[in-house]
Each structure stands twice: as C-alpha cells, then as structure tokens.
Enzyme design. Structure first.
Site, PDB file in Angstrom:
ATOM      1  N   GLU A  80       0.882  -1.175   0.000  1.00 24.97           N
ATOM      2  CA  GLU A  80       0.000   0.000   0.000  1.00 24.97           C
ATOM      3  C   GLU A  80       0.911   1.214   0.000  1.00 24.97           C
ATOM      4  O   GLU A  80       1.592   1.487   0.990  1.00 24.97           O
ATOM      5  CB  GLU A  80      -0.921  -0.026   1.219  1.00 24.97           C
ATOM      6  CG  GLU A  80      -2.116   0.905   1.080  1.00 24.97           C
ATOM      7  CD  GLU A  80      -1.792   2.333   1.488  1.00 24.97           C
ATOM      8  OE1 GLU A  80      -1.387   3.115   0.592  1.00 24.97           O
ATOM      9  OE2 GLU A  80      -1.928   2.656   2.657  1.00 24.97           O
ATOM     10  N   CYS A 114      -2.822   8.102   3.876  1.00 24.69           N
ATOM     11  CA  CYS A 114      -2.657   7.662   2.490  1.00 24.69           C
ATOM     12  C   CYS A 114      -3.905   7.937   1.657  1.00 24.69           C
ATOM     13  O   CYS A 114      -3.817   8.212   0.464  1.00 24.69           O
ATOM     14  CB  CYS A 114      -2.307   6.182   2.444  1.00 24.69           C
ATOM     15  SG  CYS A 114      -3.505   5.109   3.281  1.00 24.69           S
TER      16      CYS A 114
END
Length: 315
Positions: A80, A114
C-alpha cells in the site's frame, strides 16, 4: 515467524498493540514488534528467509526496495503505497455535505493519511462557490496539541514539516494561488511543534507537482473540469489509484463514474477513508503505483493462509 516493523516515526501504536496481545493471553513470540530505522530493522524483515509473507505501507520507492528484497526469497507481498485521491464534485452535489467532508479528509491526522482527498475536481460553473465555502471552512479549523479539543494537530517531525513547506513553495512557483494558509503556524502553542496551516491552493493544473505528488500534509488543490470526460481524465491522471470520492445526487452517474475511476475504493457522498464510507470489513488497497493486494476483510485473512491439497488412496 510473525513480525511487524513499527514505523520509525510512530512506533507507539504497534507497541501498544503488542501489549494488548500479551494482556489478552497470546503466547510470547506469536506477535513480535521490531522497532528501529527502516534501513536496519525494516530492511531485515523482507531479507529474512523465515518471513513467508510481507505487507508494507509506505512510499513507492521504499515499496520497490521491499519488493526487490522479497523477490530474492520468493516471499509473497502486499503493498500500500499512498495516493493522490480525487474528490469529484459534480454540478448537482450537495455542498452542505461535501464541503465539511472535503475539509475533514485533508486535515484529518494533519493530512498524513494515504487516503487523504488531496485533489478537489469541481465543475467550472461551481468553482467559485466551492472555493469560497472550503476557504471559509479552512479558516475555522482548530489547530493545536493532542490533548486539546482541536480538528488538527502537528506534523510528525521536522523532516516532514520541511517536506510540506517545500511543496508549498513549489506550488507558488508553479503558479498556483494560495487562498488560505500557505505556511508554518507560529506563536503559542505552535512554536513547540511542527504545525503547518491548512492550505488551500486554487488555479491548479493537472501537470503541477502539487497535483501529481503525494505531499502527506494538510494541502488541498482545486482543479476545474468542463465535462465528465475531463473529470475522469484528471482523476486518473496521476500514477496513484488508492481512493476517490464522488459528490452527486444522481446514483446512475455515480455508478458510471465509479466504474471508470481508477481507484481501489470509491465512495459516493461520504468519506472513503479506511474503505468506502469507512465500512467495517471493506477491502482496502490500490491500483497502479498505490500498490497491489487488499487489506481488511475476510479475503485479507485468507490471503495470509496457504492452500494445501492432500490426496489419500485409502484402498
């Protein structure tokens, strides 16, 4: 061997999780927390032949290095690697719902998320109103210390503060217009920490660095589009593809756009952090340079198991 490397800038969460695991009766050695800098502690994990599954959250360059290390031991990997998430505001959007969510998405954890919605794509005819309302909301964001009733705290360290301030300078140099914020906060209690004002950039174009690169701070860029095709092109026009948000009252249009936007999670009329609408158990992960694989949900748990076929001839 199950191990987790705690982020060198924020190890306390992982350490506290290990303590809770111990209190819950999980035997020592089942869960191990390794603290230290990435070049030492972090790099040792993918290089160790005893590690048979890896997951990494961080930047694309570091993710590439982790992937290279895993390849040497043929270790399966889930990545990720951040995002540059678009929030597409369509003409029929309910701004009373959209504006507070847009602001919250970029000031939450000081933008160090994020899935932060760092790009707002708005139809040109709605641009002035949206910018005005977002700017007003930015001006009343309460910034302060962790133990105060605030909306936003400091950045994690001096290095990250410098990175964000550098991007603010880059945005100005590229020709973007600072509507609100644009610098470091000073005075009490800000002088004792790494506080950057929530910043709204207007007159931003798709090719600017502040549009293409993940800043990881409370910096929001506004871009305009003329039609649906251009909105999709701008939304998909970065190397990232983690999350996206659509603001519209037309469900059919929302479904049509959701299919076309290159993002692992698409939320409609709500925040998409931690999975669409924050849905518990919803798979979370990215397209393109945002990584591959999914975390959370039952599929993620199964991904940490291995299929074995046993054939027995009992005759």
């Amino acid at each position: 061997m199950d191990a987790v490397a705690a982020g060198e800038g924020a190890p306390l969460t992982a350490l506290y999780l290990a303590r809770l695991a111990q209190e819950a009766g999980i035997p020592p050695g089942v869960l191990n927390v390794v603290t230290g800098c990435g070049a030492e502690a972090g790099a040792a994990l993918p290089a160790h032949p005893g590690i048979r599954k890896m997951t990494f959250t961080g930047s694309p360059p570091t993710g590439t290095a982790v992937m290279e290390a895993c390849a040497r031991n043929l270790t399966p990997l889930q990545l990720e690697l951040g995002g540059k998430s678009p929030q597409i505001v369509l003409l029929d959007a309910d701004l009373t719902k959209a504006v507070p969510a847009i602001v919250r998405s970029i000031v939450m954890n000081s933008g160090q998320v994020c899935a932060a919605g760092s790009r707002v794509l708005v139809h040109s005819s709605l641009h002035d109103r949206l910018v005005s309302e977002v700017a007003d909301a930015f001006r009343v964001v309460r910034v302060g210390l962790w133990d105060q009733s605030v909306d936003m705290g400091p950045l994690i360290n001096a290095r990250q503060e410098k990175r964000v301030l550098d991007y603010l300078a880059i945005g100005r140099e590229e020709g973007a217009e600072v509507v609100v914020g644009g610098g470091k906060l000073t005075g009490e209690p800000y002088d004792g920490g790494y506080f950057v004002a929530p910043t709204l950039f207007d007159r931003v174009t798709p090719g600017m660095r502040i549009t293409q690169e993940e800043i990881f701070g409370p910096v929001l860029s506004v871009l305009t589009y003329e039609d649906e095709e251009e909105a999709v092109a701008i939304a998909n026009g970065t190397r990232y593809g983690l999350t996206a948000t659509l603001w519209t009252q037309d469900v059919g249009r929302a479904v049509r756009l959701a299919r076309r936007v290159q993002a692992g999670q698409v939320a409609v009329n709500t925040l998409g952090d931690g999975g669409p609408a924050g849905a518990i158990g919803a798979p979370f992960g990215g397209y393109k340079h945002s990584g591959f694989g999914r975390s959370m949900g039952p599929d993620y748990l199964e991904d940490w198991t291995q299929v074995k076929t046993v054939v027995i001839n009992a005759a």
